[in-house]
Design an enzyme around this catalytic site. Structure first.
Site, PDB file in Angstrom:
ATOM      1  N   SER A 128     -72.432  -6.367  10.740  1.00 44.87           N
ATOM      2  CA  SER A 128     -73.764  -5.758  10.760  1.00 44.87           C
ATOM      3  C   SER A 128     -73.672  -4.242  10.769  1.00 44.87           C
ATOM      4  O   SER A 128     -72.722  -3.664  11.311  1.00 44.87           O
ATOM      5  CB  SER A 128     -74.508  -6.233  12.011  1.00 44.87           C
ATOM      6  OG  SER A 128     -75.663  -5.466  12.247  1.00 44.87           O
ATOM      7  N   TYR A 152     -75.393  -7.134  21.042  1.00 39.53           N
ATOM      8  CA  TYR A 152     -75.249  -7.765  19.727  1.00 39.53           C
ATOM      9  C   TYR A 152     -74.319  -6.949  18.841  1.00 39.53           C
ATOM     10  O   TYR A 152     -73.398  -7.486  18.206  1.00 39.53           O
ATOM     11  CB  TYR A 152     -76.617  -7.906  19.047  1.00 39.53           C
ATOM     12  CG  TYR A 152     -76.522  -8.287  17.587  1.00 39.53           C
ATOM     13  CD1 TYR A 152     -76.117  -9.561  17.209  1.00 39.53           C
ATOM     14  CD2 TYR A 152     -76.818  -7.358  16.590  1.00 39.53           C
ATOM     15  CE1 TYR A 152     -76.010  -9.910  15.867  1.00 39.53           C
ATOM     16  CE2 TYR A 152     -76.717  -7.693  15.258  1.00 39.53           C
ATOM     17  CZ  TYR A 152     -76.320  -8.975  14.893  1.00 39.53           C
ATOM     18  OH  TYR A 152     -76.202  -9.301  13.559  1.00 39.53           O
TER      19      TYR A 152
END
Length: 324
Positions: A128, A152
């Site tokens: 990501s 995350y």
């Protein structure tokens, strides 16, 4: 023809990827746990077409379940793994970081162990843009990624490190792909474009953080799929690539585009910048262009048009989710 294991293959990106792989003549094994992060019925609808293909095999289960992985790797002769399964969501990770460690890190390492034991040809890891944290833009692959601002993001950075470790120790060819705000048909319902479209359509308030001044590098699903397929074909030992559009869009501009397509004004609720969010993302895609031939083709205006067209045909499904 290759046998490709896609984890999280019933989700937004995964379901599209499975369809592309099947259309290219590959055998596809999908492992998805259909968790309740959002309505599992949506994910089941995502794979209706894939289920009709005899080259598609679905396993409902968890990537941490060694029994399922043992069966899949032993019985199907997996050539390539595209690891998309993860517990997503920056804000949710702030309140439950241990869950992200358990799923996103331990699940990834579990898969890498099976790849080592069964000698897979390639491991493609979905990372990501959040790993860049507060780095200056544009984000490039050679920047330091030790400034994450959410659990995350840290879990994705840890996943990359484990990929590199397994490549170094055991020679597993790995490509890590850093996705930049992927959108398009089937996008997760809590993500901004989908959520805003639904709320504006229903005449409800939309949450606008930091007065709508943040910028995101929105990337259309078709462009992401092209990057994944190119990464699968790349002959390499270990590489990391940004897959973005490299054209950041201001949040206020994004809202205006959705308003225009819906022919309806948004009711805005201004909120402060959230913890875990960054103000600006932008991908340097020169490396992906050079080595993968990656060149995004869908500008934000066309992408929003396509998304709203899809939403208009499927809103009876998305409205039932009542995601706020």
């Amino acid at each position: 023809m290759k046998t490709v294991l896609v984890t999280g293959g019933a989700g937004f990106i995964g379901s599209h990827l499975c369809e592309r792989l099947l259309a290219s003549g590959h055998k596809v094994i999908n492992i998805d746990n259909f968790n309740d992060f959002y309505d599992p019925a949506v994910k089941k609808a995502n794979i209706i077409n894939a289920l009709k293909d005899p080259q598609y095999v679905l396993f409902q289960g968890d990537i941490r379940d060694e029994r399922i992985l043992e069966h899949v790797f032993a019985c199907y002769g997996v050539d390539i793994v595209v690891h998309l399964a993860a517990l997503a969501g920056v804000r949710r990770s702030l309140s439950n970081p241990l869950e992200y460690i358990d799923i996103d890190i331990k699940g990834t390492v579990n898969l890498l162990e099976f790849c080592r034991n069964y000698g897979v040809e390639k491991f493609v890891f979905a990372s990501s843009s959040s790993v860049y944290g507060s780095n200056p833009v544009p984000f490039s692959e050679d920047q330091n990624t030790c400034s994450q601002v959410s659990p995350y993001a840290a879990s994705k950075a840890a996943g990359e490190l484990f990929c590199k470790t397994y490549n170094t120790l055991f020679g597993i060819p790995v490509v890590c792909l850093r996705f930049f705000t992927v959108y398009g048909p089937r996008q997760r319902p809590e993500m901004a474009i989908h959520n805003f479209t639904r709320l504006i359509h229903e005449g409800l308030e939309i949450p606008v953080y930091d007065n709508g001044t943040s910028y995101r590098d929105y990337t259309y699903i078709d462009d992401i799929l092209n990057g994944i397929l190119a990464a699968m074909e790349l002959k390499c030992s270990f590489e990391i690539f940004n897959l973005g559009n490299s054209s950041p869009v201001k949040l206020n501009t994004l809202i205006e585009l959705i308003e225009e397509q819906l022919s309806k004004p948004a009711k805005r609720k201004n909120l402060p910048l959230q913890k875990g969010d960054v103000e600006y993302t932008c991908a340097d895609i020169s490396k992906a262009y050079r080595l993968l031939g990656y060149k995004p083709e869908v500008p934000i205006e066309e992408g929003i048009f396509r998304f709203v067209q899809w939403y208009s045909k499927n809103k009876y499904k998305t409205e039932a989710l009542n995601v706020n």
